[in-house]
Write an enzyme that holds these catalytic residues in place. Structure first.
Site, PDB file in Angstrom:
ATOM      1  CG  ASN A  21       9.887   9.252 -15.389  1.00  0.00           C
ATOM      2  OD1 ASN A  21       8.942  10.223 -15.695  1.00  0.00           O
ATOM      3  ND2 ASN A  21       9.735   9.015 -14.103  1.00  0.00           N
TER       4      ASN A  21
ATOM      5  CB  SER B 101      19.056  -7.666   1.793  1.00  0.00           C
ATOM      6  OG  SER B 101      19.364  -6.869   3.160  1.00  0.00           O
TER       7      SER B 101
ATOM      8  CG  ASN C  58       9.061   1.012 -13.543  1.00  0.00           C
ATOM      9  OD1 ASN C  58       9.323   1.182 -14.818  1.00  0.00           O
ATOM     10  ND2 ASN C  58       9.927   1.583 -12.831  1.00  0.00           N
TER      11      ASN C  58
ATOM     12  N   GLY D 167      11.340  -1.969  -5.720  1.00  0.00           N
ATOM     13  CA  GLY D 167       9.943  -1.488  -5.055  1.00  0.00           C
ATOM     14  C   GLY D 167       8.855  -1.582  -5.896  1.00  0.00           C
ATOM     15  CG  ASP D 168       8.527   0.841  -9.406  1.00  0.00           C
ATOM     16  OD1 ASP D 168       7.901   1.567  -8.200  1.00  0.00           O
ATOM     17  OD2 ASP D 168       9.123   1.383  -9.908  1.00  0.00           O
TER      18      ASP D 168
ATOM     19  N   GLY E 138      13.797  -8.275   3.758  1.00  0.00           N
ATOM     20  CA  GLY E 138      12.193  -8.660   3.373  1.00  0.00           C
ATOM     21  C   GLY E 138      11.429  -7.591   3.628  1.00  0.00           C
TER      22      GLY E 138
ATOM     23  CE  LYS F 241      14.971 -12.235 -16.546  1.00  0.00           C
ATOM     24  NZ  LYS F 241      13.619 -12.598 -17.133  1.00  0.00           N
TER      25      LYS F 241
ATOM     26  CE  LYS G  66       8.091   4.439  -6.471  1.00  0.00           C
ATOM     27  NZ  LYS G  66       9.333   3.501  -6.971  1.00  0.00           N
TER      28      LYS G  66
ATOM     29  CG  ASP H 268      13.659   4.906 -16.030  1.00  0.00           C
ATOM     30  OD1 ASP H 268      13.261   5.886 -15.801  1.00  0.00           O
ATOM     31  OD2 ASP H 268      13.844   3.639 -15.298  1.00  0.00           O
TER      32      ASP H 268
END
Length: 305
Positions: free
Chosen positions: A14, A223, A46, A252-253, A225, A286, A43, A16
């Site tokens: 995609n 957060s 990435n 997640g990616d 884990g 980042k 996804k 973004d």
């Protein structure tokens, strides 16, 4: 010298369109944004970039449209050293787009599939030689479900390790889950797939997916884990790492790619989860999913600290 891990990513590409604002608009409301960025995403792409940055020999299978966005995405992946020979360009179709509102350290996303919706079973067959060379085949759900089901079955026939990131969330048929070695949902995706409410214990919900044929479930907990449970009865919780969060878009990616890279390199599940939490921690410091993906050297430096 050991050969680098080989990862084949089958999924979405995609562009973004990221708008930064002090807060997201309410329905029917207009707010002023602060900046706009056009950032390569999807996804699948990435995860491919994250994998390549870590040093895996990475192949991308997917589709883009015959527009400027598509050409830009292919160029961006090529610059990362990713094999894009199996990414087809569909004449007359537009490239997938994700519209992202970034505010208060979180995001809202609307995805328009475009060419991603035209990744077919035939594309998987045409890429069989590339899949055959993989250590790990990494899948998500931004391409047609039938293609994902077929790709997982094909990868298993070829003796490959199949990792599925079941996002965006949807119910999945057992015929897919039976061909998944490692399922990596977040907490809400886990409960949707297990068809239970959040009041059910995390490990119980994970075990329900093992009963459907998945070999290992790794649930990302933001957060908190990540937790894992294997069919062999191994389980555990790996803590996350406190960092200054800038953009959670690729969290997640980056985790899925980090896990797949480590697994492809022969790491056991717990070690792969631990490595993935560190990759994800660095990624959220980042802006931009792909731009934020760390290199192996950066992860090793983070581990050393």
């Amino acid at each position: 010298m050991n050969k680098p891990p080989q990862v084949v990513v089958i999924g979405s590409l995609n562009m973004d369109i990221v708008v930064e604002a002090d807060r997201p608009p309410l329905m029917g409301e207009t707010v002023h944004g602060n900046q706009v960025h056009f950032i390569p995403g999807g996804k699948g792409a990435n995860q491919a970039v994250a994998s390549a940055r870590l040093g895996a020999k990475t192949t991308m299978i997917g589709a883009v449209g015959s527009d400027a966005f598509g050409a830009g995405l292919l160029q961006a992946l090529g610059q990362e050293g990713i094999d894009v020979g199996a990414v087809k360009t569909i004449e007359g179709s537009h490239t997938g787009v994700a519209s992202i509102v970034l505010s208060q350290g979180d995001n809202q996303i609307i995805v328009v599939a475009g060419a991603n919706g035209q990744v077919t079973v035939a594309d998987i067959d045409q890429s069989e030689d590339k899949i055959a060379q993989a250590d790990v085949v990494l899948l998500q759900l931004e391409i047609p479900l039938q293609t994902v089901i077929y790709a997982a079955a094909k990868a298993k026939q070829l003796g490959k390790t199949v990792v599925l990131n079941p996002a965006p969330a949807r119910e999945l048929p057992d015929e897919l889950l039976q061909n998944v070695d490692v399922l990596i949902p977040n907490e809400s995706e886990l409960y949707l797939l297990a068809k239970v409410g959040a009041e059910v214990e995390l490990e119980k919900a994970m075990d329900m997916l093992l009963q459907k044929g998945v070999a290992t479930v790794v649930t990302t907990l933001g957060s908190k884990g990540a937790a894992y449970l294997t069919a062999a009865g191994e389980s555990g919780l790996v803590n996350s790492h406190p960092v200054q969060v800038v953009d959670t878009t690729g969290a997640g990616d980056s985790f899925n790619a980090g896990f797949s890279y480590a697994l492809a390199g022969g790491a056991p599940v717990e070690a792969a989860v631990s490595f993935a939490t560190k990759v994800a921690a660095l990624a959220v410091t980042k802006l931009g999913a792909q731009a934020g993906m760390p290199t192996l050297a950066q992860v090793e430096e983070f581990i050393a600290e």
